[in-house]
Motif scaffolding. Structure first.
Motif, PDB file in Angstrom:
ATOM      1  N   ARG A 173       0.861  -1.192   0.000  1.00  0.00           N
ATOM      2  CA  ARG A 173       0.000   0.000   0.000  1.00  0.00           C
ATOM      3  C   ARG A 173       0.896   1.241   0.000  1.00  0.00           C
ATOM      4  N   LEU A 174       0.966   1.866  -1.164  1.00  0.00           N
ATOM      5  CA  LEU A 174       1.890   2.975  -1.387  1.00  0.00           C
ATOM      6  C   LEU A 174       1.154   4.311  -1.372  1.00  0.00           C
ATOM      7  N   ALA A 175       1.877   5.344  -0.965  1.00  0.00           N
ATOM      8  CA  ALA A 175       1.332   6.702  -1.000  1.00  0.00           C
ATOM      9  C   ALA A 175       2.449   7.674  -1.340  1.00  0.00           C
ATOM     10  N   THR A 176       2.103   8.788  -1.960  1.00  0.00           N
ATOM     11  CA  THR A 176       3.072   9.848  -2.250  1.00  0.00           C
ATOM     12  C   THR A 176       2.558  11.165  -1.682  1.00  0.00           C
ATOM     13  N   LEU A 177       3.459  11.950  -1.121  1.00  0.00           N
ATOM     14  CA  LEU A 177       3.149  13.305  -0.677  1.00  0.00           C
ATOM     15  C   LEU A 177       3.819  14.267  -1.649  1.00  0.00           C
ATOM     16  N   HIS A 178       3.026  15.094  -2.313  1.00  0.00           N
ATOM     17  CA  HIS A 178       3.585  15.998  -3.311  1.00  0.00           C
ATOM     18  C   HIS A 178       2.831  17.318  -3.294  1.00  0.00           C
ATOM     19  N   LEU A 179       3.482  18.358  -3.810  1.00  0.00           N
ATOM     20  CA  LEU A 179       2.822  19.653  -3.950  1.00  0.00           C
ATOM     21  C   LEU A 179       1.886  19.616  -5.154  1.00  0.00           C
ATOM     22  N   ARG A 225      -2.743   6.632   7.268  1.00  0.00           N
ATOM     23  CA  ARG A 225      -2.762   5.514   8.218  1.00  0.00           C
ATOM     24  C   ARG A 225      -2.952   4.173   7.527  1.00  0.00           C
ATOM     25  N   THR A 226      -3.494   4.189   6.328  1.00  0.00           N
ATOM     26  CA  THR A 226      -3.722   2.928   5.607  1.00  0.00           C
ATOM     27  C   THR A 226      -2.530   2.535   4.744  1.00  0.00           C
ATOM     28  N   ALA A 227      -1.505   3.382   4.682  1.00  0.00           N
ATOM     29  CA  ALA A 227      -0.366   3.132   3.794  1.00  0.00           C
ATOM     30  C   ALA A 227       0.734   2.365   4.518  1.00  0.00           C
ATOM     31  N   ASP A 228       1.448   1.535   3.758  1.00  0.00           N
ATOM     32  CA  ASP A 228       2.637   0.864   4.280  1.00  0.00           C
ATOM     33  C   ASP A 228       3.878   1.754   4.142  1.00  0.00           C
ATOM     34  N   VAL A 229       3.884   2.598   3.099  1.00  0.00           N
ATOM     35  CA  VAL A 229       5.025   3.472   2.855  1.00  0.00           C
ATOM     36  C   VAL A 229       4.518   4.775   2.253  1.00  0.00           C
ATOM     37  N   VAL A 230       5.106   5.882   2.688  1.00  0.00           N
ATOM     38  CA  VAL A 230       4.811   7.196   2.120  1.00  0.00           C
ATOM     39  C   VAL A 230       6.104   7.733   1.511  1.00  0.00           C
ATOM     40  N   LEU A 231       6.046   8.086   0.238  1.00  0.00           N
ATOM     41  CA  LEU A 231       7.207   8.628  -0.470  1.00  0.00           C
ATOM     42  C   LEU A 231       7.066  10.144  -0.562  1.00  0.00           C
ATOM     43  N   LEU A 232       8.019  10.856  -0.001  1.00  0.00           N
ATOM     44  CA  LEU A 232       8.017  12.315  -0.012  1.00  0.00           C
ATOM     45  C   LEU A 232       8.598  12.807  -1.325  1.00  0.00           C
TER      46      LEU A 232
END
Length: 381
Positions: A173-179, A225-232
């Protein structure tokens, strides 16, 4: 061993004996020597307050010791004229216009996605080669039009390495934080494309409006909270605040980041940076196994006594060596057209690192490693 590698390893560790002998000239400095090879750069000098720009400047000046000790560019000094853009894309455009109009052979190493993109637009307009933009945006890695020569690996290559790491650890479960702007969306697209190429699910997008207050992160943290990893994919204040709140709220997701985010995050986060993982586009600057990195260490310590080595200064260092090699192979009287011809199908190789501009292949380097922030901000790579 390639000719470029032989050339730049020839001088041994002699740079340690020659502190501060470079020819990097900020605006207002003495004019270039009459026979100098002049290259233009726009960078946020900001009286030394921009940590990333300081690291870049240090890496460039360190490499210039190596170039000088190797006889310059076919006996001519390499002169880097730097104008201050204060991190403002409009000023970066103005500086690039001024440098191109004043006859700079090429534009070199603009820092950051926004300013580098502004310089790219001016480079294309004025038909001035652009080398080693310090940005991984996809636009710098296109095979056409020619005239843009990245040295470092792309952000897409970094995303791929980080997603491979996540996959190897069983994270799905992947997530990205981006502008939520042009540059952030480009990086988000790279992250999506590389995840799908590895048969991973499309990452959840955590989008931040530039300049948003800290409270705007609350719904993003809840979704994370549902993600395994967050990529900044951004290293600004929003990313630092996201990490702080994630730590304090006990989010279990592993937090990773692109190399471009590291310098901006380590200082504001302090001890809370512990455990963060970052892609890096150069070997460890503390490596004892690579001769050219040892040479960087010796020259850096002689030039900047008491200052710290860093991945970004090493990136700027190897970019400057690649610049000098490009100018060297362009002949005794290099021109813009001559540079383009010389760099066609050309590569620069050092042990453990290579960068190339080969037809029908990805441009720049493919070197990507992963580094972990350990105790007291020490890197483990």
């Amino acid at each position: 061993m390639s000719s470029s590698r032989r050339h730049w390893l020839r001088f041994g560790l002699a740079a340690a004996a020659c502190p501060r002998a470079g020819l990097a000239a900020p605006e207002g400095a003495t004019q270039a020597p009459r026979n100098a090879v002049v290259v233009g750069q726009t960078l946020s000098l900001d009286a030394g307050r921009n940590a990333s720009a300081v690291a870049v400047r240090q890496g460039i000046e360190t490499a210039l010791q190596v170039v000088r000790l190797n006889g310059g560019i076919r006996g001519r000094p390499l002169w880097l004229r730097t104008l201050d853009d204060q991190g403002d894309p409009e000023k970066a455009t103005q500086n690039a216009q001024r440098l191109a109009a004043d006859g700079a052979l090429l534009l070199f190493a603009p820092l950051g996605d926004r300013c580098a993109s502004a310089v790219l637009a001016e480079a294309r307009r004025s038909q001035t080669p652009l080398m080693a933009p310090l940005s991984g945006l996809a636009r710098f890695y296109e095979a056409a039009p020619s005239g843009v020569y990245p040295v470092r690996a792309s952000a897409a290559a970094e995303c791929e390495a980080l997603w491979r790491q996540a996959k190897a650890l069983g994270m799905k479960r992947l997530a990205t934080l981006h502008l939520d702007d042009e540059w952030g969306q480009s990086l988000r697209d790279d992250a999506r494309t590389t995840a799908l190429s590895l048969s991973l699910a499309q990452p959840m997008s955590l989008s931040v409006t530039p300049g948003s207050p800290a409270q705007a992160l609350s719904p993003l943290l809840e979704r994370a909270r549902t993600a395994d990893v967050v990529l900044l994919l951004t290293g600004g204040p929003a990313a630092a605040e996201f990490v702080r709140q994630a730590r304090r709220q006990g989010l279990r997701a592993v937090i990773m980041g692109l190399s471009s985010t590291a310098t901006e995050l380590l200082q504001p986060l302090g001890a809370e940076a512990y455990g963060l993982q970052f892609s890096q586009v150069v070997p460890s600057p503390w490596s004892t196994s690579l001769l050219w990195v040892q040479q960087y260490q010796a020259a850096f310590k002689a030039t900047f006594r008491g200052q710290h080595l860093s991945h970004l200064s090493l990136e700027a260092y190897v970019s400057t060596l690649a610049l000098a090699e490009a100018l060297r192979v362009a002949g005794p009287q290099p021109t813009r057209d001559g540079l383009r011809a010389a760099l066609s199908n050309h590569s620069v190789e050092l042990d453990g690192f290579s960068s190339h501009y080969l037809d029908a292949e990805p441009r720049g380097s493919r070197y990507v490693d992963i580094a972990l922030v350990g105790h007291e901000g020490r890197w483990r790579q």
